[in-house]
Scaffold this motif. Structure first.
Motif: not given
Length: 382
Positions: A106-107, A77, A79, A88, A85, A103
């Motif tokens: 997941q981050l 990912i 950023t 990805s 974000i 997302l």
């Protein structure tokens, strides 16, 4: 004390522990190596991206492009400095489209797993991007493998132990059944002889008293023989008045109990019927009453209570004996367990088997208190 643990069960358990321990150690080392390799791959991927961003010439960048495009296993990912974000890779595209916060979740996970890589975007404007990455599917599978193996091995050992236990129990049952039937067979010959002698004694009227008492003992032996002969075979159950059946056995034991022992039987109903095998059921009640007598050591009180319920009948046999420790409530039904100086410890084990396997009921210790008494309960389905 130590010898009881040295056997095939202990060896089997030790081997299983060694296998699991070795596997966990090996997989842990392998996981660390794969994790380090994945970190190096991500670092290489970041460096390739940096080269692509910072190169303005027509230099051959095929290698950098290959590095960037060939990462298909490690989830990433990208950023900005504010944590927004930007992009990805190698994440579930279906969930990204369907779940708005996928997302972000997941981050958060990636931040807990590994520190990010910092990639310089524009040195003049002092702009940087952050690359967070997570564990690949292969690494996660390897980490879970020891636990899956542990469950499989545990299930296998459980099945082996259950199979061996069932085999041993079946063998023991065959031995006891064979012993019981052989005992019944051996009793048959002397019983026939005794019945013949009784017929001879009946010819002399002066032997009337002796004949009467001997007849009772012969009938008793015939009943015992019948009980032994029924062990191992499926008994024929018949609808019987439980109240009358229990009261007959109480009367039999009362005549043979010490004078300082009082035995009573109570029931609110005059008649209660249930499907039983009378000879085997009498054996159970007799065994419980005799155990109660032994527990009281010559003085006390035995109360037999019969109660009617919508779907079952209960028979409680309470004594004022020495009681049973709570830790032994189940042990008293194990073959060989006995608190008596003499005895094989088979009475309660056979009694439970008769009630639970043949009559589909229950036999258990309802309550007990040391030096105050014990209550055994028989539960029969109607």
């Amino acid at each position: 004390m130590f010898k009881q643990y040295i056997g095939w069960r202990f060896v089997l358990a030790t081997i299983a522990v060694l296998i699991i321990g070795t596997t966990i150690w090996f997989v842990s080392n392998l996981s660390r190596k794969i994790q380090e390799e994945e970190r190096k791959k991500v670092a290489t991927w970041v460096e390739a991206n940096r080269e692509l961003l910072q190169t303005d010439s027509d230099v051959n960048l095929n290698l950098a492009v290959d590095i960037v495009t060939n990462n298909t296993t490690i989830p990433l990912i990208l950023t900005d400095e504010a944590g927004k974000i930007l992009d990805s890779r190698n994440l579930d595209s279906t969930r990204i489209a369907r779940e708005p916060h996928y997302l972000e979740e997941q981050l958060k996970t990636f931040k807990k797993q590994h520190p990010p890589f910092i990639m310089e975007v524009d040195a003049r404007q002092n702009l940087y991007n952050y690359i967070y990455y997570g564990d690949s599917l292969i690494l996660r599978q390897i980490r879970y493998y020891p636990y899956i193996q542990l469950i499989v091995v545990a299930l296998f050992i459980g099945l082996v132990l259950f199979a061996l236990s069932s085999t041993n129990r079946a063998t023991q049952n065959q031995v006891w059944v064979g012993l019981a039937k052989e005992t019944a067979h051996q009793l048959g010959t002397p019983l026939s002889s005794m019945e013949a002698w009784l017929e001879i004694l009946k010819d002399n009227e002066s032997n009337a008293t002796i004949v009467s008492e001997l007849s009772k003992d012969v009938d008793r032996l015939k009943l015992i023989t019948e009980r032994f002969s029924k062990i191992g075979s499926v008994p024929q159950l018949e609808e019987v008045d439980i109240v009358a059946q229990v009261n007959n056995m109480v009367a039999y034991i009362r005549k043979r109990a010490p004078q300082k022992v009082t035995i009573t039987s109570t029931c609110k109903e005059e008649e209660l019927t249930a499907m039983i095998s009378p000879p085997l059921f009498d054996w159970v009640v007799e065994n419980l009453l005799k155990n109660a007598l032994d527990a009281m050591e010559g003085k006390g009180k035995i109360e037999v209570s019969i109660e009617n319920h919508p779907t079952y009948v209960t028979i409680d046999i309470a004594d004022t004996g020495k009681g049973i420790p709570k830790m032994n409530f189940e042990k008293v039904f194990k073959p060989g367990f006995s608190t008596k100086k003499r005895g094989w410890g088979l009475g309660l084990s056979l009694a439970r088997r008769i009630i639970e396997e043949y009559h589909r009921g229950r036999l258990y210790v309802k309550s007990s208190e040391l030096n105050k008494g014990t209550v055994f309960r028989i539960l029969l389905r109607k």
